[in-house]
Design a protein around this motif. Structure first.
Motif, PDB file in Angstrom:
ATOM      1  N   GLU A 182       0.805  -1.226   0.000  1.00 32.93           N
ATOM      2  CA  GLU A 182       0.000   0.000   0.000  1.00 32.93           C
ATOM      3  C   GLU A 182       0.835   1.273   0.000  1.00 32.93           C
ATOM      4  O   GLU A 182       0.389   2.309  -0.472  1.00 32.93           O
ATOM      5  CB  GLU A 182      -0.896   0.034   1.246  1.00 32.93           C
TER       6      GLU A 182
ATOM      7  N   LYS B 295       3.474   1.857  -1.630  1.00 32.13           N
ATOM      8  CA  LYS B 295       4.049   2.163  -2.947  1.00 32.13           C
ATOM      9  C   LYS B 295       2.975   2.448  -3.985  1.00 32.13           C
ATOM     10  O   LYS B 295       3.273   2.917  -5.076  1.00 32.13           O
ATOM     11  CB  LYS B 295       4.906   0.990  -3.433  1.00 32.13           C
ATOM     12  N   CYS B 296       1.717   2.105  -3.671  1.00 34.10           N
ATOM     13  CA  CYS B 296       0.639   2.231  -4.665  1.00 34.10           C
ATOM     14  C   CYS B 296       0.322   3.706  -4.919  1.00 34.10           C
ATOM     15  O   CYS B 296       0.150   4.484  -3.983  1.00 34.10           O
ATOM     16  CB  CYS B 296      -0.604   1.506  -4.174  1.00 34.10           C
ATOM     17  N   ILE B 297       0.258   4.073  -6.229  1.00 39.22           N
ATOM     18  CA  ILE B 297      -0.088   5.460  -6.576  1.00 39.22           C
ATOM     19  C   ILE B 297      -1.561   5.581  -6.954  1.00 39.22           C
ATOM     20  O   ILE B 297      -2.026   6.660  -7.303  1.00 39.22           O
ATOM     21  CB  ILE B 297       0.790   6.002  -7.725  1.00 39.22           C
TER      22      ILE B 297
END
Lengths: 244, 311
Positions: free
Chosen positions: A111, A113-115
């Motif tokens: 989560e 790293k999620c864009i």
């Protein structure tokens, strides 16, 4: 890294029995309950008591009417991440947030790293990923990675929440990479199938089709009652009086 | 698929921007057009402005735009990451080309090399954008051999029509460029008609049977798992009525292809400044038409998740 790892051979996943699933939604609520406090927490609900309820769920149960020459039947169909062997949701991820674990094949999202570009949800043919508009990141089934290896739980509870909750034992958890495991044997015995095999995602989870219809009626009925014969005597007189 | 305006504008604007940049790089690099200060300033400003506006617009639909820098890391596997890397790298030669042209008043030598590298970068970036869509197997209308060439053709088409408008504005218009614009617009029109024809006749192997694993017969959705629309239906369950689709296809053909063709033919015959005026109108009409085309590209694309919802 979103390139797929070379696999260890272990493929943890679910086997879902469409014959015995009664569509009670217990797996759905158990999943939500565990995971809203688990690895991908929270599973946000938007306007939960209003007219436009929306929110993140990892597991959704559809109902279908399957009609063939043999007749029709209702099939309850739980749909969640299939932890594919070639998950395009992982390879399309531009940030490395999506990954497939080499050790057991579970597909997860980091989560942090999620864009929130949502491309992974476009790449998943099964609709397994749901965007959390509140947090701005994608979320998905973790196969209860925080239960199955959890030493704080009793041995028998180290299964995904949906499996533990199922009252009809329609959900089975195990290593589908091991041909001798109970789940693999079950798939072989019942002719378990892949969903959308033509797309080539090689899902790990298998679905057991409903058992075949039978033309043989069950012999549970009592013999037909004989008609009441007109009789003489007292009973005959009662019969005639009541029939008038 | 839901046609998010940020993405519709992104692909249309960057397509035209990279097309214009590629042409400026080639025509400038080979000294076909003069290294005029204002031509360079307005031309490169327009190209890079369209690209930058498109890229910024595309970050508008991110859930966490502040982490967008992470998208440059996964170029080994992800076309979206490759697009990010290619678009940023292209700014380097494009910037040098602009500096050489505008500040040093030259487009030869190292400036020419920068211009040609910018052209290569532009072509590569458009390819990566096309591949993002062409690589998505769950969407049959995108996972086809029409998608990648379509992106390249439309980029060349909108870029050349913009280039023509620009040069006509500086009274530098040429019959050769006009002819190229006409040919590319006709090619784009033909390609779009062929794509629609292919999509309308598409027979997809994936259906409700293979989606549910229930072989044979018919599978009818009896009940959804939820009463309100969820993320999946909002994002991927977008449906457009056939009559609206037909009308929007007509509008696309009129604005993006038919009108520009007529106006470009008129530009052949008309003297300056009338040729410049019709050229600019042609470019604006085509841009508007391509926005409608790109909206339809999303709206008419059907994701396999819709099979689970019986729609």
């Amino acid at each position: 890294m979103t390139c797929l790892p070379s696999q260890s051979g272990k493929k943890l996943g679910l086997v879902i029995d469409l014959d015995t699933c009664v569509g009670c939604q217990a797996c759905v609520t158990a999943c939500k309950e565990w995971n809203t406090g688990g690895h991908m927490a929270p599973l946000t609900d938007i306007d939960p008591y209003g007219g436009h309820v929306d929110g993140v769920w990892f597991n959704r149960v559809h109902s279908y009417e399957h009609t063939t020459e043999m007749g029709g039947r209702t099939v309850n169909f739980p749909r969640s991440c299939l932890h594919c062997e070639t998950p395009a949701c992982v390879t399309v991820c531009p940030t490395g947030a999506s990954y497939k674990r080499a050790s057991d094949g579970i597909v997860l999202i980091d989560e942090d790293k999620c864009i929130g570009c949502k491309l992974c949800s476009w790449a998943c043919p099964y609709g397994a990923r749901e965007f959390d508009t509140d947090v701005g990141v994608m979320k998905k089934c973790t196969l209860c990675v925080d239960r199955i290896y959890n030493d704080n739980l009793a041995e028998e509870d180290r299964v995904p929440a949906c499996v533990a909750a199922c009252p009809t034992s329609a959900r089975h958890f195990g290593d589908l990479g091991d041909p001798l495991s109970a789940v693999s044997q079950l798939v072989a015995e019942r002719g378990g199938v892949d969903l959308m095999p033509e797309l080539g995602y090689h899902p790990t989870n298998k679905y057991l089709p409903p058992r075949a219809h039978t033309t043989r009626a069950a012999s549970v009925a009592a013999p037909a009652l004989e008609p009441v014969r007109a009789e003489g005597g007292f009973l005959g007189w009662v019969d005639r009086m009541l029939s008038n | 698929m839901h046609p998010a305006f940020s993405v519709v504008f992104f692909t249309t604007a960057t397509g035209a921007g990279y097309g214009l940049l590629a042409l400026l790089g080639v025509l400038g690099g080979f000294q076909i057009i003069p290294p005029d200060l204002w031509l360079g300033f307005i031309g490169l400003g327009l190209a890079l402005g369209l690209i930058a506006a498109g890229l910024l617009s595309s970050t508008g639909h991110l859930g966490r735009p502040e982490r967008a820098w992470r998208a440059f890391s996964q170029w080994r596997s992800s076309w979206l990451s490759r697009e990010g890397v290619a678009s940023v790298i292209t700014f380097i030669p494009a910037g040098l080309f602009g500096i050489g042209w505008i500040f040093f008043g030259r487009t030869n030598g190292w400036v020419a090399i920068a211009g040609l590298l910018a052209t290569c970068g532009a072509v590569v970036t458009v390819c990566t954008t096309g591949m993002i869509y062409a690589s998505l197997k769950p969407i049959a209308q995108w996972h086809s051999r029409f998608t990648l060439p379509g992106y390249l053709i439309f980029s060349a088409m909108t870029g050349s029509v913009l280039m023509n408008a620009l040069l006509q504005g500086f009274a530098l218009g040429s019959k050769v460029l006009l002819a190229a614009c006409l040919l590319l617009t006709m090619l784009g029109w033909g390609w779009k008609l062929a794509t629609w024809r292919y999509n309308d006749r598409l027979e997809i192997a994936t259906n409700a049977n293979t989606a549910t694993g229930l072989a044979g017969g018919t599978v009818r959705s009896l009940e959804w798992p939820h009463t309100e629309e969820n993320y999946l239906l909002k994002e991927m369950g977008f449906r457009i009525a056939r009559k609206h689709s037909a009308r929007l296809r007509e509008i696309t053909q009129l604005l993006a292809f038919a009108l520009p063709v007529l106006l470009l033919v008129a530009a052949f015959a008309l003297p300056w400044p009338f040729a410049a005026v019709v050229s600019v109108i042609a470019a604006m009409a085509q841009f508007a038409g391509m926005l409608v085309e790109r909206w339809l590209f999303f709206a008419e694309a059907k994701h396999t998740i819709t099979l689970y919802y019986g729609c």
